[in-house]
Design an enzyme around this catalytic site. Structure first.
Site, PDB file in Angstrom:
ATOM      1  N   ARG A 190       2.136  30.816 -45.811  1.00 25.25           N
ATOM      2  CA  ARG A 190       3.177  30.921 -46.836  1.00 25.25           C
ATOM      3  C   ARG A 190       2.617  30.491 -48.193  1.00 25.25           C
ATOM      4  O   ARG A 190       3.075  30.958 -49.227  1.00 25.25           O
ATOM      5  CB  ARG A 190       4.360  30.044 -46.419  1.00 25.25           C
ATOM      6  N   ASN A 241       8.157  22.440 -44.267  1.00 23.68           N
ATOM      7  CA  ASN A 241       8.024  21.742 -45.537  1.00 23.68           C
ATOM      8  C   ASN A 241       8.352  20.260 -45.412  1.00 23.68           C
ATOM      9  O   ASN A 241       9.129  19.845 -44.559  1.00 23.68           O
ATOM     10  CB  ASN A 241       8.967  22.362 -46.572  1.00 23.68           C
ATOM     11  N   GLY A 293      14.766  21.442 -42.072  1.00 28.08           N
ATOM     12  CA  GLY A 293      13.972  20.863 -43.156  1.00 28.08           C
ATOM     13  C   GLY A 293      14.720  20.803 -44.476  1.00 28.08           C
ATOM     14  O   GLY A 293      14.327  20.075 -45.381  1.00 28.08           O
ATOM     15  N   GLU A 294      15.809  21.555 -44.581  1.00 26.95           N
ATOM     16  CA  GLU A 294      16.629  21.513 -45.806  1.00 26.95           C
ATOM     17  C   GLU A 294      17.801  20.548 -45.644  1.00 26.95           C
ATOM     18  O   GLU A 294      18.677  20.467 -46.510  1.00 26.95           O
ATOM     19  CB  GLU A 294      17.143  22.916 -46.140  1.00 26.95           C
ATOM     20  N   SER A 337      14.890  23.075 -36.314  1.00 27.57           N
ATOM     21  CA  SER A 337      15.012  23.443 -37.717  1.00 27.57           C
ATOM     22  C   SER A 337      15.766  22.336 -38.466  1.00 27.57           C
ATOM     23  O   SER A 337      16.299  21.410 -37.854  1.00 27.57           O
ATOM     24  CB  SER A 337      15.776  24.754 -37.852  1.00 27.57           C
ATOM     25  N   GLU A 375      16.330  39.114 -35.509  1.00 27.67           N
ATOM     26  CA  GLU A 375      14.906  38.859 -35.691  1.00 27.67           C
ATOM     27  C   GLU A 375      14.121  38.825 -34.384  1.00 27.67           C
ATOM     28  O   GLU A 375      12.898  38.750 -34.390  1.00 27.67           O
ATOM     29  CB  GLU A 375      14.742  37.514 -36.429  1.00 27.67           C
ATOM     30  N   ARG A 404      15.451  34.016 -32.515  1.00 27.53           N
ATOM     31  CA  ARG A 404      14.166  34.704 -32.460  1.00 27.53           C
ATOM     32  C   ARG A 404      13.732  34.985 -31.027  1.00 27.53           C
ATOM     33  O   ARG A 404      12.560  35.215 -30.777  1.00 27.53           O
ATOM     34  CB  ARG A 404      13.123  33.918 -33.247  1.00 27.53           C
ATOM     35  N   ASP A 424       8.274  24.311 -50.900  1.00 26.99           N
ATOM     36  CA  ASP A 424       8.987  24.819 -49.734  1.00 26.99           C
ATOM     37  C   ASP A 424       8.151  25.839 -48.967  1.00 26.99           C
ATOM     38  O   ASP A 424       8.670  26.806 -48.434  1.00 26.99           O
ATOM     39  CB  ASP A 424      10.340  25.444 -50.126  1.00 26.99           C
TER      40      ASP A 424
END
Lengths: 204, 577
Positions: free
Chosen positions: B337, B267, B200-201, B198, B90, B139, B309
């Site tokens: 989003r 989220n 969030g899940e 990162s 990415e 990224r 989400d």
């Protein structure tokens, strides 16, 4: 990487009801909270890092029964799987030094298993590595209608009745199987993991 | 695909155009490396790509125009380079005076001669054996002086010597065993290397943190979810804030005029809003931070109590002096989003709402409050616990993390959008177990709108009027990649499941050129120049969420083949002379 075990739409999960594993506090009425330490005094004991050894017992990895031995009456056929750790026979060494040692325990009807799978089973209990072979997430999902293990990260699916072969999603190969035997009503490890735990190392 | 002989000809012609290469590469080392200064970051040379979106304002625009709408039909590959790994590639190939730095999944950074594709050095971060990767990607690497900075998926921030590829320092940011990881390209301002986390899940608490470029020491950390006694803390119930999400996983933008860095936030966690009642500041927001000390100087929350989400993670595009309804504003533009094109403005008091308009089918909002921009949510389309709820767009949103671009010549924003895809979620109570996925819902239930013939849409919008100018629809595929726009009146984008790399006329939307690559393209295209020749570069390497959408499409009536080949390759193109 190709997945030669990918199946057609009939076996892929399209609209299932998924459940998280029983380690999240479900009832295990027949579990026995035995005396003795479930964790080594020395947190750095290298034996905690060892993969499950022949003769180890299995204990709940979490939930209300955390640390209790998993015994024959713990699960009914078709119940949601539970997450477990192996512990040495003296119960002084819990092999929780790495998440790669996490184990899934499920109980299924032996008549639905293929011969190879049945040879690893004990009283219908089956144990597999809980580490997805795709990106090493913990396989915490269960599709009861199809009796399929499901990884919530990238939707890989495994059939525990057929050596945890891949039946959906990106996983390249089955979960490693852990042979079991029943000793005095307690689940015991009967052999080392069959197959590699986790993903293949990326090479360059 | 052209043959090898033709490819060699292109490279030869390109080499002839300049008499002296701008960089000398010894085996394993860059000679005459050009240090990256604050002045260069604020005013980058047209031929270089020194920041995630080339410029701090997030435009994703290169002024180069040698490759243009007239000659792009002659675009051909000059060289390729196999990265040796699978999964989602990415990152933008970063270019500094003839040296290209490419970040790939699995913690790899490759230095290449940007003109020839020759390998200079390769750095490989050793990832822990037990690492789990929800998003196995990178990224990109950031640049400062003679260093590069990699934010790795094991949550380590690593400084690398740009000349040699040697590791200079390695700082643990948080604990990957708790589901904390990084995928973004850091943002560097005045020697402060800013990153976000990162997770969030996994029930993390989001943050932006700054590290000293020389030492790797943490300078400040600002959480995106406040404690109860802090401003915004009253928008959370009880201890929900402790694992409330608001992760930060895409590079911020920066306004040197105000010395403000803008970051998008993810989220709220877990997904169903009834499990974390309240507005849940500062999730699904843009936050404005002073990069000197991390102090928050403004914010705008795009939607409250996120239940879909819909990470609003992509930082806003900054457009100074934009005309809007007879006024001149410093605009913050965010194709979201949640499916709305949001236009905000920076004022001395902070960030103010200007306008919001859906750019894809959206049924979760009945409308927006005209003064504040607060969405008026339709409860019938807001996921909750114990009930199947459908909503559009899907959890991948109208536009996920892939960046839109802005062309100051055409004054249009180019949005890689996805339409006609909806979702059904059923919230369920899940106990948070450290290191395990914690969605609070049964996921993977995206569906197409009946009769839909496409998902992916490349849309061009005028942000000053909030009107769509043109749209290109891609049959039977998602569009999941960032756009590049150039002074040659072009828009480049990959993102489709047919492995194509496309060039569009920026003014009309006409498809002018396309070529099939080795894999699907999730990478961010860039334009650069070496020795007087303009090149376009992009990584082709499918995976992560583009593949997840493909898996979903394979189960629909479209019956697509889920097997989009993987394996990363850096592609560099030029126009044949």
């Amino acid at each position: 990487m190709s997945n030669d075990r990918r199946t057609d739409d009939k076996t892929c999960c399209c609209d299932p009801v998924r459940r998280s594993l029983l380690q999240l506090g479900a009832v295990a009425t027949a579990a026995a909270l035995l005396p003795g330490k479930a964790r080594a005094d020395d947190e750095d004991d290298p034996r905690r890092m060892e993969r499950p050894q022949v003769g180890d017992f299995l204990v709940y990895a979490g939930g209300d029964q955390e640390g209790a031995l998993i015994i024959e009456g713990a699960l009914n056929v078709g119940d949601e799987p539970v997450l477990a750790w192996a512990t040495d026979p003296s119960r002084k060494i819990l092999r929780d030094g790495t998440r790669l040692n996490q184990i899934l325990v499920v109980r299924l009807d032996p008549s639905t298993m293929d011969a190879e799978t049945k040879s690893h089973a004990a009283a219908g209990f089956l144990a597999y590595s809980a580490i997805c072979t795709h990106m090493q997430c913990t396989v915490t999902g269960w599709i009861p209608e199809k009796q399929i293990l499901h990884c919530p990260c990238h939707q890989s699916e495994y059939d525990p009745r057929h050596d945890a072969k891949v039946v959906g999603g990106p996983a390249p190969r089955p979960l490693a199987a852990l042979p079991l035997r029943m000793v005095d009503g307690k689940l015991q490890v009967a052999g080392e993991f069959i197959g590699k735990v986790g993903m293949n190392k990326q090479t360059m | 695909m052209i043959g090898l002989r033709q490819t060699a000809k292109v490279a030869f012609a390109a080499a002839l155009l300049g008499s002296v290469s701008m960089v000398a590469a010894l085996a394993g080392e860059v000679d005459n490396y050009s240090p990256v200064t604050q002045q260069r970051l604020e005013n980058p040379e047209p031929g270089n790509w020194l920041l995630y979106r080339r410029t701090y304002d997030g435009h994703g625009y290169s002024p180069l125009n040698q490759i243009n709408s007239t000659n792009v039909k002659n675009l051909e590959p000059v060289w390729t380079f196999a990265t040796g790994v699978n999964e989602g590639h990415e990152a933008p190939p970063m270019v500094n005076n003839g040296v290209m730095f490419v970040a790939t999944p699995y913690g790899q950074v490759i230095a290449l001669n940007a003109k020839t594709g020759d390998l200079i050095w390769r750095y490989k971060h050793t990832l822990p054996e037990d690492l789990f990767q929800l998003h196995p990607t990178s990224r990109g690497v950031a640049m400062w002086q003679d260093k590069l900075f990699l934010a790795a998926t094991d949550d380590h921030l690593i400084a690398i010597d740009a000349k040699t590829g040697k590791e200079l320092w390695n700082t643990k940011v948080q604990d990957y065993k708790k589901g904390q990881y990084m995928t973004l390209e850091p943002l560097v301002v005045n020697g402060k290397v800013m990153v976000g986390g990162s997770g969030g899940e996994y029930g993390v608490r989001g943050y932006v943190a700054a590290y000293d470029a020389d030492t790797g020491k943490e300078i400040w950390r600002t959480f995106t979810v406040p404690e109860p006694n802090q401003p915004g803390g009253n928008t959370w119930r009880g201890d929900d804030w402790k694992h409330g999400g608001g992760s930060v996983w895409i590079t911020g933008t920066y306004d040197p005029k105000r010395n403000i860095a803008y970051w998008g936030t993810g989220n709220a966690a877990p997904w169903p809003g009834d499990q974390h009642p309240g507005d849940n500041l500062y999730t699904t927001s843009v936050i404005a931070l002073n990069p000197d000390n991390g102090k928050m100087v403004g914010y705008h929350q795009y939607h409250q109590n996120d239940s879909w989400d819909w990470d609003e993670i992509d930082a806003p595009i900054l457009i100074h002096d934009m005309s809007e309804n007879g006024q001149t504003i410093d605009a913050l533009v965010h194709p979201a989003r949640d499916g709305y094109l949001w236009v905000l403005k920076q004022t001395p008091a902070g960030i103010e709402f200007v306008s919001g308009k859906p750019f894809v089918g959206q049924n979760a909002f009945k409308g927006i409050e005209p003064e504040t921009g607060r969405p008026i949510v339709d409860p019938e389309h807001k996921p909750t616990t114990g009930k199947d709820v459908s909503f559009c767009p899907s959890l991948w949103g109208g536009k996920d993390w892939p960046s839109a671009s802005y062309n100051p010549e055409t004054k249009l924003v180019y949005i890689p959008a996805n339409n006609n895809m909806c979702e059904t979620l059923k919230g369920e109570k899940q106990k948070l177990v450290v290191g395990q996925l914690w969605l609070g819902a049964d996921a993977d239930h995206a569906k197409l709108i009946p009769g839909a013939d496409h998902i992916g849409e490349l849309q061009a919008w005028d942000p000053a009027t909030s009107k769509q100018v043109w749209v290109h629809k891609f049959p039977k595929t998602q569009l999941f990649a960032s756009t590049l726009t150039t002074g040659g009146d072009l828009v480049f984008v990959g993102g489709t499941n047919d492995r194509m790399f496309h060039a569009f006329d920026a003014k009309t939307g006409d498809l002018l050129w396309q070529m099939k690559t080795n894999s699907g393209i999730m990478g961010m295209p860039v334009a650069f120049e070496v020795d007087g020749t303009e090149y376009i570069a992009v990584q082709s390497g499918w995976g992560v969420d583009a593949q997840r959408i493909q898996d979903m499409l394979a189960k629909t009536d479209w019956k697509l083949n889920p097997d989009v080949p993987q394996g990363g390759v850096v592609w560099v193109f030029a126009v044949k002379h």
